[in-house]
Write a protein that holds these residues in place. Sequence first.
Motif, PDB file in Angstrom:
ATOM      1  N   GLY A 138       0.813  -1.211   0.000  1.00  0.00           N
ATOM      2  CA  GLY A 138       0.000   0.000   0.000  1.00  0.00           C
ATOM      3  C   GLY A 138       0.844   1.256   0.000  1.00  0.00           C
ATOM      4  O   GLY A 138       0.583   2.207  -0.748  1.00  0.00           O
ATOM      5  N   ALA A 139       1.890   1.277   0.849  1.00  0.00           N
ATOM      6  CA  ALA A 139       2.767   2.447   0.929  1.00  0.00           C
ATOM      7  C   ALA A 139       3.554   2.642  -0.363  1.00  0.00           C
ATOM      8  O   ALA A 139       3.668   3.765  -0.880  1.00  0.00           O
ATOM      9  CB  ALA A 139       3.723   2.302   2.109  1.00  0.00           C
ATOM     10  N   LEU A 140       4.109   1.559  -0.903  1.00  0.00           N
ATOM     11  CA  LEU A 140       4.897   1.655  -2.138  1.00  0.00           C
ATOM     12  C   LEU A 140       4.028   2.052  -3.331  1.00  0.00           C
ATOM     13  O   LEU A 140       4.467   2.818  -4.199  1.00  0.00           O
ATOM     14  CB  LEU A 140       5.602   0.329  -2.416  1.00  0.00           C
ATOM     15  CG  LEU A 140       6.716  -0.045  -1.436  1.00  0.00           C
ATOM     16  CD1 LEU A 140       7.267  -1.424  -1.761  1.00  0.00           C
ATOM     17  CD2 LEU A 140       7.837   0.992  -1.455  1.00  0.00           C
ATOM     18  N   CYS A 141       2.804   1.537  -3.365  1.00  0.00           N
ATOM     19  CA  CYS A 141       1.873   1.913  -4.433  1.00  0.00           C
ATOM     20  C   CYS A 141       1.575   3.411  -4.353  1.00  0.00           C
ATOM     21  O   CYS A 141       1.559   4.108  -5.369  1.00  0.00           O
ATOM     22  CB  CYS A 141       0.585   1.104  -4.295  1.00  0.00           C
ATOM     23  SG  CYS A 141      -0.600   1.359  -5.635  1.00  0.00           S
ATOM     24  N   SER A 142       1.386   3.905  -3.130  1.00  0.00           N
ATOM     25  CA  SER A 142       1.120   5.329  -2.931  1.00  0.00           C
ATOM     26  C   SER A 142       2.300   6.173  -3.404  1.00  0.00           C
ATOM     27  O   SER A 142       2.122   7.185  -4.103  1.00  0.00           O
ATOM     28  CB  SER A 142       0.849   5.602  -1.447  1.00  0.00           C
ATOM     29  OG  SER A 142       0.712   6.981  -1.209  1.00  0.00           O
ATOM     30  N   ILE A 143       3.514   5.776  -3.043  1.00  0.00           N
ATOM     31  CA  ILE A 143       4.707   6.508  -3.468  1.00  0.00           C
ATOM     32  C   ILE A 143       4.830   6.480  -4.992  1.00  0.00           C
ATOM     33  O   ILE A 143       5.099   7.509  -5.633  1.00  0.00           O
ATOM     34  CB  ILE A 143       5.971   5.901  -2.818  1.00  0.00           C
ATOM     35  CG1 ILE A 143       5.971   6.175  -1.309  1.00  0.00           C
ATOM     36  CG2 ILE A 143       7.238   6.481  -3.457  1.00  0.00           C
ATOM     37  CD1 ILE A 143       7.058   5.437  -0.537  1.00  0.00           C
ATOM     38  N   GLY A 144       4.612   5.304  -5.577  1.00  0.00           N
ATOM     39  CA  GLY A 144       4.708   5.183  -7.025  1.00  0.00           C
ATOM     40  C   GLY A 144       3.707   6.054  -7.756  1.00  0.00           C
ATOM     41  O   GLY A 144       4.054   6.745  -8.730  1.00  0.00           O
ATOM     42  N   LEU A 145       2.451   6.053  -7.283  1.00  0.00           N
ATOM     43  CA  LEU A 145       1.425   6.866  -7.925  1.00  0.00           C
ATOM     44  C   LEU A 145       1.714   8.356  -7.759  1.00  0.00           C
ATOM     45  O   LEU A 145       1.542   9.144  -8.698  1.00  0.00           O
ATOM     46  CB  LEU A 145       0.055   6.540  -7.307  1.00  0.00           C
ATOM     47  CG  LEU A 145      -0.564   5.190  -7.690  1.00  0.00           C
ATOM     48  CD1 LEU A 145      -1.819   4.927  -6.871  1.00  0.00           C
ATOM     49  CD2 LEU A 145      -0.896   5.155  -9.178  1.00  0.00           C
ATOM     50  N   ALA A 146       2.152   8.734  -6.562  1.00  0.00           N
ATOM     51  CA  ALA A 146       2.427  10.154  -6.301  1.00  0.00           C
ATOM     52  C   ALA A 146       3.552  10.663  -7.208  1.00  0.00           C
ATOM     53  O   ALA A 146       3.480  11.781  -7.740  1.00  0.00           O
ATOM     54  CB  ALA A 146       2.811  10.350  -4.837  1.00  0.00           C
ATOM     55  N   ARG A 147       4.567   9.850  -7.394  1.00  0.00           N
ATOM     56  CA  ARG A 147       5.702  10.285  -8.216  1.00  0.00           C
ATOM     57  C   ARG A 147       5.394  10.189  -9.711  1.00  0.00           C
ATOM     58  O   ARG A 147       5.807  11.049 -10.495  1.00  0.00           O
ATOM     59  CB  ARG A 147       6.937   9.457  -7.855  1.00  0.00           C
ATOM     60  CG  ARG A 147       7.353   9.647  -6.399  1.00  0.00           C
ATOM     61  CD  ARG A 147       8.647   8.950  -6.060  1.00  0.00           C
ATOM     62  NE  ARG A 147       9.790   9.551  -6.734  1.00  0.00           N
ATOM     63  CZ  ARG A 147      11.047   9.265  -6.459  1.00  0.00           C
ATOM     64  NH1 ARG A 147      11.321   8.379  -5.522  1.00  0.00           N
ATOM     65  NH2 ARG A 147      12.031   9.839  -7.097  1.00  0.00           N
ATOM     66  N   ALA A 148       4.646   9.152 -10.103  1.00  0.00           N
ATOM     67  CA  ALA A 148       4.343   8.977 -11.517  1.00  0.00           C
ATOM     68  C   ALA A 148       3.406  10.056 -12.048  1.00  0.00           C
ATOM     69  O   ALA A 148       3.538  10.510 -13.190  1.00  0.00           O
ATOM     70  CB  ALA A 148       3.721   7.599 -11.757  1.00  0.00           C
ATOM     71  N   PHE A 149       2.449  10.470 -11.198  1.00  0.00           N
ATOM     72  CA  PHE A 149       1.456  11.439 -11.660  1.00  0.00           C
ATOM     73  C   PHE A 149       1.626  12.811 -11.017  1.00  0.00           C
ATOM     74  O   PHE A 149       0.724  13.654 -11.127  1.00  0.00           O
ATOM     75  CB  PHE A 149       0.045  10.898 -11.382  1.00  0.00           C
ATOM     76  CG  PHE A 149      -0.268   9.649 -12.166  1.00  0.00           C
ATOM     77  CD1 PHE A 149      -0.639   9.719 -13.494  1.00  0.00           C
ATOM     78  CD2 PHE A 149      -0.169   8.404 -11.554  1.00  0.00           C
ATOM     79  CE1 PHE A 149      -0.913   8.582 -14.204  1.00  0.00           C
ATOM     80  CE2 PHE A 149      -0.445   7.234 -12.276  1.00  0.00           C
ATOM     81  CZ  PHE A 149      -0.819   7.322 -13.602  1.00  0.00           C
ATOM     82  N   ALA A 150       2.756  13.010 -10.343  1.00  0.00           N
ATOM     83  CA  ALA A 150       3.060  14.302  -9.721  1.00  0.00           C
ATOM     84  C   ALA A 150       1.879  14.821  -8.905  1.00  0.00           C
ATOM     85  O   ALA A 150       1.436  15.964  -9.045  1.00  0.00           O
ATOM     86  CB  ALA A 150       3.422  15.322 -10.808  1.00  0.00           C
ATOM     87  N   LEU A 151       1.377  13.921  -8.012  1.00  0.00           N
ATOM     88  CA  LEU A 151       0.216  14.297  -7.204  1.00  0.00           C
ATOM     89  C   LEU A 151       0.592  15.200  -6.043  1.00  0.00           C
ATOM     90  O   LEU A 151      -0.271  15.821  -5.431  1.00  0.00           O
ATOM     91  CB  LEU A 151      -0.454  13.019  -6.660  1.00  0.00           C
ATOM     92  CG  LEU A 151      -1.022  12.062  -7.703  1.00  0.00           C
ATOM     93  CD1 LEU A 151      -1.634  10.839  -7.038  1.00  0.00           C
ATOM     94  CD2 LEU A 151      -2.080  12.781  -8.551  1.00  0.00           C
TER      95      LEU A 151
END
Length: 244
Positions: free
Chosen positions: A230-243
């Motif tokens: 869950g944490a790694l998915c969150s980091i990945g999404l935040a960085r990939a989509f510049a959230l």
Amino acid sequence: EALALNTGLAAAGTAAGQKSLTKAGLLHAWALGALLWATAGWKCWSICVLYLVAGSAVTKVRKAEKEALGIAEGRGGRRGPENVWGSAATAALCAIALVVPAAASQLGGEAVLKLAYVASLATKLSDTFASEIGKAFGKRCFLITTLKPVPRGTEGAVSLEGTLAGVVGSLIIGLYGASVGWVAGAPAMANVAVSAFVATNFESFLGAVVQGKIKILTNEVINFINTLVGALCSIGLARAFALI
């Protein structure tokens, strides 16, 4: 301050006869709480407390019925040290990383780490809600790997009721995270919800495929993997989509 507050709460809980944690579990929860407050403050600490309170409460839903079916949590739902760290070790690592500048920078910065922290606990509450509500109210349960019907309480089973409850669980943590400023805006909230959903279903997959078949992969280890995903998915999404 952190030590005094957690000691006071632990003493009050013991005096009141709290039944959410075993004696050893209470000691470890005290240590976890002190760590979270000391590293990242009361907001970090309170998000984890919300997880514990909500998770303990949902475990009690139709408890007698689940016990009669043999699918209730052991020890009457009381958490031991293994449960405390299986659920919150990832969150603790995120909190520690927040005060290590090199680690925070490497992982995307303070805001991304805060989001990952929230996502890890949102994932665990999602898993707890999905499991407990699914066992209590699931009318049709399916094994996630084959979609074949299985009895309630089967490892790797999913149900509509449990899945919807899991989404609610993740939103409870996400919304509280937003209220204390750790989840900023709708995109970040979506990040938490999506990360929790992905990780919770991955946990169901692991439960169906490896839990009980590989000795080291106990329920607590699976929980740690669940929150880490869950944490790694969150980091990945935040960085990939510049959230952030």
